[in-house]
Design an enzyme around this catalytic site. Structure first.
Site, PDB file in Angstrom:
ATOM      1  N   ASP A 477       9.585   5.846  -2.981  1.00 51.49           N
ATOM      2  CA  ASP A 477      10.716   4.849  -2.807  1.00 51.49           C
ATOM      3  C   ASP A 477      11.400   4.674  -4.140  1.00 51.49           C
ATOM      4  O   ASP A 477      10.887   4.717  -5.071  1.00 51.49           O
ATOM      5  CB  ASP A 477      10.339   3.573  -2.045  1.00 51.49           C
ATOM      6  N   ASP A 547      17.874   4.385   6.300  1.00 49.86           N
ATOM      7  CA  ASP A 547      17.185   3.289   6.832  1.00 49.86           C
ATOM      8  C   ASP A 547      17.598   2.924   8.110  1.00 49.86           C
ATOM      9  O   ASP A 547      16.649   2.320   8.856  1.00 49.86           O
ATOM     10  CB  ASP A 547      17.195   2.085   5.948  1.00 49.86           C
TER      11      ASP A 547
HETATM   12  C1  DGJ Z   1      13.431   1.105   1.599  1.00 50.59           C
HETATM   13  C2  DGJ Z   1      12.965   2.190   2.427  1.00 50.59           C
HETATM   14  O1  DGJ Z   1      14.027   3.189   2.937  1.00 50.59           O
HETATM   15  C3  DGJ Z   1      12.194   1.794   3.731  1.00 50.59           C
HETATM   16  O2  DGJ Z   1      11.641   2.656   4.325  1.00 50.59           O
HETATM   17  C4  DGJ Z   1      10.959   0.910   3.286  1.00 50.59           C
HETATM   18  O3  DGJ Z   1       9.984   1.708   2.576  1.00 50.59           O
HETATM   19  C5  DGJ Z   1      11.506  -0.234   2.286  1.00 50.59           C
HETATM   20  N1  DGJ Z   1      12.235   0.299   1.288  1.00 50.59           N
HETATM   21  C6  DGJ Z   1      10.039  -1.039   1.775  1.00 50.59           C
HETATM   22  O4  DGJ Z   1      10.532  -1.935   0.854  1.00 50.59           O
END
Ligand code: DGJ
Length: 736
Positions: A477, A547
């Site tokens: 991430d 997301d």
């Molecule tokens: C952003 C990501 O896109 C999410 O899927 C998740 O992993 C969160 N960060 C966790 O902090």
């Protein structure tokens, strides 16, 4: 590659496309033609514009005909009779910015050389491509410029990159070094790009080209949610199946610029590469600079064919490693199920339910390490949080494996919280400018990945976890853009290099980890789709697309993403309702029907579903297992655009054309609406297909007449019929 010595003309062709260049009267390199393959000839000199125009600056005294403003060029410079934006700019110690690169020599080699330290397309056999490298030189500065062109044998795709070498004795500053520049003879195009923001990434935008500059870019240090390093130029009237279109894609994950400049004579200059904004690379004597790679794909059969070329190229000759050709595991991710609130037993209970329904991989997301009980602490300390996971990652991974599942783990390698042991030990390891406040994003700071020791430290922490515990998958991430960019390790005159050096550090870490742990499947992520680009695809064959996991919002995101990126790369999950991003209620079936056109997984606790819903989940998983090979490795066709109406449709067809899946989605329900058909694509007209195991239709009928998509509940609902509703969807299964 054909070279005509007498006219110094280069003709790159593979029978599908032709790319023509020639050495111009001033010995710089001119562009003559790019498009559908044409017959070769000794001279194409008539394509050079050598006409007198009042007010034009001309190169040679006494000659009013030769101006770089009017000759199409291959890698233009500014200020030597051309006034448009250049592909390269160098600042010299005497203050001059004037450069002039003249042709010296060229080489042709089979295959394609790698770009050291950078992601790039590749060949597995020399017969797959041919590479032309043109050597140009600025004689005053003694700087060499190498323009590299790889034409793939069986694809209408050309990969370009550039290397500069300073063989002179002066310190130079490279302030522009684009990966490619292409001068086109007219501007009768529409400019298409993919813009958005967090949770609405890669929305398709279309606008006509006009005189002046149109561009998309990133200045954020990552390719970004806001724009994607991929643009298209298409002729007006071009659609999915017909018409001429060129796609321009940059294999890079940092600041980029994709620009089309239309001049007063309606010619178009496309430039693509590292964003010159705030870029300043010191090129000392003996040093060289390598640009990232840009890829151009040409199609005269519409955008669909262009996308399928990108899909083939990027799926098979950009993505790498053990997972490249393998169907992707169906996963469950605990993020939206628990956020930071979990225990080892809770995680195992989520995994257990998922296992019962057929899920293959459990992914532990954020919150497992250091002092991470919220997003204020812990980043940088990559060892298990003892309160939540007293047995460490190893014990949890063992318990997951004991269930018969694989185990995956989340990292955010490039970041640090102030509240972490790493920051306490190395407060100078973040990007920050002396004497200035340092901005945070999500309470975190960006580690200075331009520094080798920082990358080494994160590498050893990650490698330790990956070698100790049974980890089969990593979600990487990256949750903030960069600010106050400055490296404590670089001198003042090298601060303009930090953003690119940072990316090289990220690529280095990816490279080391993927080489050492080749069995691990990497998925890239950046607050969803903030770094969904070809650079990442080289290391991580799949990426979390957004997301926003809402089944309806995702149709737009996945539709936009599909213009350049293959379905095997598009991370897509089923999540809970009301949806956590948009608060919408959608049927479980629609959430799954959207997510299966990607890598597929779940982002919720299946224990919270009813037994009827669990039964549906089991069916969804069984369906995906049966068809994922076709979905992830078949040919993809867009049918109806969510950006144009109430309905979305797309389909995949197996390589032998005997199996096809059509995803059909309705946003809002309609009352007494039309009796609708969707014309399919890619089928064999001679084969007869059953639809959902029922009625049978020949491919020609399905492609010319169409597939009837109106369900039996349209119009007045009959007793006993299922009610049509908002956000309905259906996947039609066609079998020859
Ligand atoms: C952003 C990501 O896109 C999410 O899927 C998740 O992993 C969160 N960060 C966790 O902090």
């Amino acid at each position: 590659m054909i070279y005509h010595e007498s006219t110094q003309t280069f003709h790159l062709t593979n029978g599908q496309i032709s790319y023509l260049m020639k050495v111009l009267p001033d010995e710089s390199l001119g562009q003559l033609y790019f498009g559908r393959a044409i017959r070769d000839r000794e001279s194409f000199d008539h394509l050079l514009e050598l006409h007198h125009r009042p007010m034009s600056a001309c190169v040679f005294e006494g000659n009013k005909l030769f101006s770089l403003e009017h000759c199409k060029q291959e890698y233009p410079v500014y200020g030597t009779s051309d006034f448009r934006h250049p592909a390269v700019a160098l600042i010299q110690p005497n203050g001059s910015r004037i450069v002039s690169f003249v042709y010296r020599s060229h080489t042709v080699s089979p295959g394609k050389p790698a770009l050291p330290g950078l992601p790039a397309t590749y060949c597995e056999a020399d017969s797959e491509a041919e590479t032309l490298t043109l050597h140009l030189e600025d004689k005053v500065l003694n700087v060499s410029l190498f323009l590299s062109y790889t034409l793939f044998t069986s694809l209408p795709a050309l990969a370009r990159s550039v290397r500069l070498e300073n063989h002179g004795s002066q310190e130079l500053h490279l302030t522009t070094a684009m990966s490619l520049s292409l001068d086109l003879p007219d501007s009768d195009y529409e400019f298409l790009h993919f813009s958005g923001a967090w949770s609405r990434e890669r929305y398709l935008k279309v606008r006509p080209l006009e005189q002046g500059i149109q561009s998309v870019e990133s200045t954020r240090g990552h390719s970004s949610h806001n724009h994607n390093p991929f643009v298209m130029l298409r002729r007006p009237g071009t659609d999915e199946d017909r018409g001429e279109v060129m796609g321009f894609s940059l294999i890079y994950s940092g600041n980029f610029l994709a620009q089309a400049e239309v001049d007063s004579w309606d010619t178009t200059r496309v430039t693509l590469g590292i964003n010159p904004f705030h870029f300043d690379w010191k090129l000392s004597p003996g040093e060289s600079f390598q640009t990232p790679e840009g890829v151009i794909v040409y199609s005269n059969q519409g955008m669909g064919a262009m996308s399928r070329t990108f899909h083939t190229l990027y799926r098979t000759r950009l993505a790498r490693g053990e997972w490249r050709d393998r169907p992707r595991p169906i996963l469950i991710n605990n993020w939206e199920a628990t956020y930071f609130d979990f225990t080892e037993d809770k995680l195992v209970s989520i995994a257990q339910a998922a296992k019962e329904d057929g899920v293959e991989l459990f992914v532990l997301d954020d919150g497992w390490f250091g002092a991470r009980c919220s997003d204020c602490a812990g980043l940088g300390d990559w060892s298990a949080n003892q309160e939540r996971l007293p047995g460490g990652i190893s014990r949890l991974a063992d318990r997951i494996e004991a269930l018969g599942m694989k185990f995956g783990l989340w990292f955010e390698p490039e970041m640090v919280n102030r509240d972490s042991d790493l920051f306490r030990a190395h407060p100078d390891w973040i990007l920050q400018t002396p004497d200035r406040r340092v901005s945070h994003g999500r309470n975190q700071f960006v580690l200075d990945f331009s520094r080798g020791e920082v990358v080494d430290c994160i590498y050893s922490q990650m490698a330790e976890i990956l070698s100790q515990a049974k980890v089969s998958y990593v979600k990487w991430d990256m949750n903030r853009s960069m600010t106050e960019v400055y490296s404590a390790a670089l001198p003042p005159d090298r601060q303009g290099e930090v953003m690119h050096r940072y990316m090289l550090g990220v690529y280095d870490l990816y490279d080391r980890l993927t080489r050492r742990f080749p069995h691990v499947l990497f998925e890239s992520c950046a607050s969803g789709g903030g770094r969904f680009d070809p650079g990442m695809l080289y290391y991580a064959p799949q990426g979390w697309a957004s997301d926003d996991s809402d089944g309806v919002e995702r149709q737009k995101i996945q539709y936009g993403t599909s213009f350049c990126y293959p379905l095997s790369s598009i991370g897509a999950h089923v999540s809970a309702v009301p949806n956590h991003q948009i608060n919408r209620l959608t049927p479980l079936s629609t959430r799954a029907n959207t997510a299966v056109f990607g890598t597929f997984g779940y982002e919720l606790d299946l224990n919270s579903l009813t037994s009827e819903e669990r039964a549906q989940v089991r069916e969804q998983i069984a369906f995906m297992k049966e068809y994922r090979q076709v979905i992830q490795f078949g040919d993809f066709y867009r049918l109806l655009s969510p950006f144009e109406g109430n309905f979305t449709a797309w389909m995949v067809v197996s390589p032998d054309r005997r199996t096809a899946l059509v995803g059909w989605y309705k946003a809002l329900n309609e009352v007494n609406g039309p009796y609708r058909r969707v014309r399919l694509r890619g089928l064999d007209p001679e084969l007869c297909y059953t639809v959902d195991g029922g009625s049978a239709h020949y491919g020609d009928e399905l492609m010319e007449v169409g597939l009837c998509t109106t369900d039996s509940a349209a119009g007045e609902r009959q007793p006993g019929q299922a009610a049509a509703q908002d956000f309905d969807s259906h996947i039609f299964v066609l079998r020859a």
